[in-house]
Motif scaffolding. Structure first.
Motif, PDB file in Angstrom:
ATOM      1  N   GLU A   3      14.817 -34.349   6.788  1.00  0.00           N
ATOM      2  CA  GLU A   3      14.686 -35.413   5.973  1.00  0.00           C
ATOM      3  C   GLU A   3      13.069 -35.624   6.005  1.00  0.00           C
ATOM      4  O   GLU A   3      12.681 -36.018   6.938  1.00  0.00           O
ATOM      5  N   THR A  15      18.780 -33.870  -7.563  1.00  0.00           N
ATOM      6  CA  THR A  15      18.831 -32.700  -6.760  1.00  0.00           C
ATOM      7  C   THR A  15      18.142 -31.278  -7.678  1.00  0.00           C
ATOM      8  O   THR A  15      18.586 -31.471  -8.989  1.00  0.00           O
ATOM      9  N   VAL A 222      16.216 -34.826   1.135  1.00  0.00           N
ATOM     10  CA  VAL A 222      16.776 -33.988   1.886  1.00  0.00           C
ATOM     11  C   VAL A 222      16.251 -32.521   1.605  1.00  0.00           C
ATOM     12  O   VAL A 222      16.512 -32.309   0.397  1.00  0.00           O
ATOM     13  N   PRO A 225      19.322 -28.520   1.140  1.00  0.00           N
ATOM     14  CA  PRO A 225      20.919 -29.231   1.387  1.00  0.00           C
ATOM     15  C   PRO A 225      21.847 -28.308   1.384  1.00  0.00           C
ATOM     16  O   PRO A 225      22.008 -27.049   0.593  1.00  0.00           O
ATOM     17  N   THR A 226      22.993 -28.622   2.028  1.00  0.00           N
ATOM     18  CA  THR A 226      24.305 -27.839   1.992  1.00  0.00           C
ATOM     19  C   THR A 226      24.934 -27.860   0.533  1.00  0.00           C
ATOM     20  O   THR A 226      24.392 -29.177  -0.109  1.00  0.00           O
ATOM     21  N   GLU A 228      27.765 -29.069   0.210  1.00  0.00           N
ATOM     22  CA  GLU A 228      28.512 -30.276   0.195  1.00  0.00           C
ATOM     23  C   GLU A 228      27.583 -31.692  -0.003  1.00  0.00           C
ATOM     24  O   GLU A 228      27.913 -32.561  -0.792  1.00  0.00           O
ATOM     25  N   GLN A 229      26.389 -31.572   0.560  1.00  0.00           N
ATOM     26  CA  GLN A 229      25.323 -32.433   0.291  1.00  0.00           C
ATOM     27  C   GLN A 229      24.991 -32.560  -1.139  1.00  0.00           C
ATOM     28  O   GLN A 229      24.817 -33.774  -1.771  1.00  0.00           O
ATOM     29  N   GLU A 232      27.647 -34.193  -3.224  1.00  0.00           N
ATOM     30  CA  GLU A 232      27.684 -35.728  -2.956  1.00  0.00           C
ATOM     31  C   GLU A 232      26.531 -36.455  -3.774  1.00  0.00           C
ATOM     32  O   GLU A 232      26.821 -37.409  -4.305  1.00  0.00           O
TER      33      GLU A 232
END
Length: 552
Positions: A3, A15, A222, A225-226, A228-229, A232
């Motif tokens: 991060e 994102t 971030v 990111p994955t 999942e991220q 979210e």
């Protein structure tokens, strides 16, 4: 995942892929003039005119605070003294690009050395020079890149002209390496509701096409990111949009404690948008717009018409008007002194008005007459007040001229140190956190080199707010916040915990602040405030409050 951290603007989340802003044009070479001087001068004149026209159009399209900034830049492009210098250099055999660069650079150095408002204008002057040189070269001026798909814009910093006209359908968020919470970029991003993080020292590590999450609430970028991220982040974004679309309610904490949310306005024409966004009144109306473009102070009738238009937009609601705050970053030839070495510490605000009491009397008279013909609840306050004597002077004069509710701004630390006496002499106090931070930290709010000090989260600033809040509570008088600090949702909660009774901010921030207040009770706000005040630095205060909030 790794991060990067900076100062978040607002509570937005976004994102997407990074798109970097191009670096400024290189310095023109010193090759001799090719061709005749007359043609070179003509090409420069055409370039200056084109840039001024473009900036003017951008200002018209942007409106609001951005329009004033861009129109000032347009005037810079046509400054006759700069043009004379360019012509002189061309006559001496300098090529047009180099002449423009040198002439503007000379003026930049002068302004930078002056500091304050003029120092900030040095950066704007540099942007104008870049645009003129690009026009001479026949290339696009450095600025926001074009893209067919949405992106996260990453830049060293943005010129006002770029920030003002960001395409919000394409620019998902903004990340800058430079700048602080009160920089032009942060202020304009907040006013336009742009998800942004400024002062990310490692922003240069981000590369085009790299997917990132920008979480302004956490002040974090971030990287890579994955899934999942990302999911979210998208969920957080959807929840924020849903909250913004929810029916408007009065500002309040989770336990029902009322916290009126007011708007900072710079012109009556901004009132309709503020009402639409849920402003419960006006916590700061800046009257400088009436004076800045005039060689002399407007008469009572002219002022009254503008004040009446504002008050009519808020029937039955509180409207706090600040008396003319000239000096420092807003010099006026008919009011303020010229040639002050440090105008931020000179004759500004009430000091300047006392030196020309006829201007103050006319303004207070116009406000009283406008109040008599409208239904708003008018409050009037004096800027740059330093002690009890100045408080008593302003309140007495305001009452004499028909103002029912008169108070002062707490921008100078001495007012906080004398809080009980000042509040006893005034009907209310409103804390201008921008200047209070500047004077507490001895850091010019317009000087980029000390931007890191210009942070209202600093415990030294918060302790002064706490002193004012406690004095207000004891005297049963209002203590409002009208600086940029109130636009930071989590800091807004802390300020309420310190005793602030109202919060005033740029209208675009109202929804985020309203939503954040509903997440905390008054006892929780006080606990967060205690955590912030006990911290050793601004960054530590942010972290302490984030931990305490997550645990509550």
């Amino acid at each position: 995942m790794p991060e990067l951290h900076g100062v978040g603007v607002g509570r937005g989340t976004a994102t997407g892929p990074v798109l970097r802003m191009a670096e400024p044009l290189g310095e023109p070479d010193s090759s001799p003039l090719q061709g005749d001087a007359a043609s070179a001068k003509a090409s420069v004149g055409e370039a200056l005119a084109a840039v001024a026209a473009d900036l003017g159009k951008r200002g018209q399209a942007a409106g609001g605070d951005a329009q004033a900034v861009l129109e000032a830049q347009a005037l810079m492009a046509q400054d006759p003294s700069i043009l004379d210098d360019v012509h002189r250099q061309i006559d001496e055999g300098t090529n047009p690009e180099r002449a423009v660069f040198t002439a503007f650079k000379s003026f930049q150095d002068v302004l930078a050395g002056m500091g304050g408002y003029m120092g900030e204008r040095a950066a704007d002057l540099g942007d104008v020079a870049q645009r003129i040189i690009a026009q001479l070269r026949g290339v696009h001026a450095p600025g926001v890149p074009e893209s067919d798909t949405p992106f996260i814009l990453v830049a060293r910093d943005l010129a006002p002209a770029d920030t003002a006209l960001l395409d919000l359908d394409k620019v998902l968020a903004l990340v800058t390496r430079d700048g602080g919470p009160t920089s032009h970029t942060a202020i304009l991003a907040r006013a336009k509701g742009i998800t942004a993080i400024v002062g990310v020292s490692s922003a240069d590590e981000l590369s085009d096409g790299q997917v990132v999450i920008v979480d302004a609430a956490a002040g974090a970028v971030v990287t890579d990111p994955t899934d999942e991220q990302v999911a979210e982040a998208e969920k957080k974004r959807a929840e924020r949009l849903a909250a913004a679309d929810a029916p408007l309610t009065a500002g309040a904490l989770a336990d029902g404690t009322a916290v009126p949310l007011l708007a900072n306005l710079g012109s009556p024409k901004d009132a309709a948008n503020a009402v639409e966004l849920g402003a419960e009144g006006v916590g700061l109306f800046r009257t400088e717009f009436l004076f800045l473009d005039s060689p002399y102070a407007p008469d009572v009738a002219t002022q009254k018409a503008s004040y009446k238009a504002l008050l009519e937009a808020f029937p039955g609601k509180k409207v706090v008007v600040r008396a003319l705050d000239a000096g420092a970053d807003k010099p006026l030839p008919f009011l303020t002194d010229s040639g002050e070495e440090n105008p931020a510490l000179g004759r500004r605000g009430l000091r300047a008005l006392r030196h020309h009491p006829e201007i103050l009397r006319d303004q207070l008279t116009a406000l009283a007459e406008a109040d008599a013909e409208t239904e708003a609840d008018l409050w009037v306050m004096a800027p740059m007040v330093a002690d009890v004597e100045e408080t008593e002077y302003f309140v007495s004069l305001a009452k004499e001229l028909g103002i029912k509710t008169a108070g002062v701004m707490a921008e100078v630390p001495s007012v906080a140190l004398l809080a009980e006496q000042v509040i006893a002499a005034a009907d209310f106090v409103s804390i201008g956190t921008n200047d209070l931070t500047q004077y507490t930290m001895a850091a010019d709010r317009m000087l980029g080199t000390v931007a890191s000090y210009q942070d209202p989260w600093h415990p030294a600033v918060l302790r002064l707010v706490a002193q004012l809040g406690a004095a207000g509570a004891t005297a049963h008088k209002g203590v409002g916040i009208c600086g940029e600090a109130a636009s930071d949702p989590m800091l807004a909660v802390v300020l309420v915990g310190l005793g602030a009774t109202t919060l005033s901010m740029t209208p675009a921030a109202l929804a985020d602040v309203r939503a954040e207040l509903k997440n905390h009770t008054l006892d929780q706000a006080k606990a967060l405030a205690a955590a912030a005040v006990a911290a050793p630095s601004a960054a530590a205060a942010r972290e302490a409050v984030a931990r305490a909030s997550a645990a509550s």
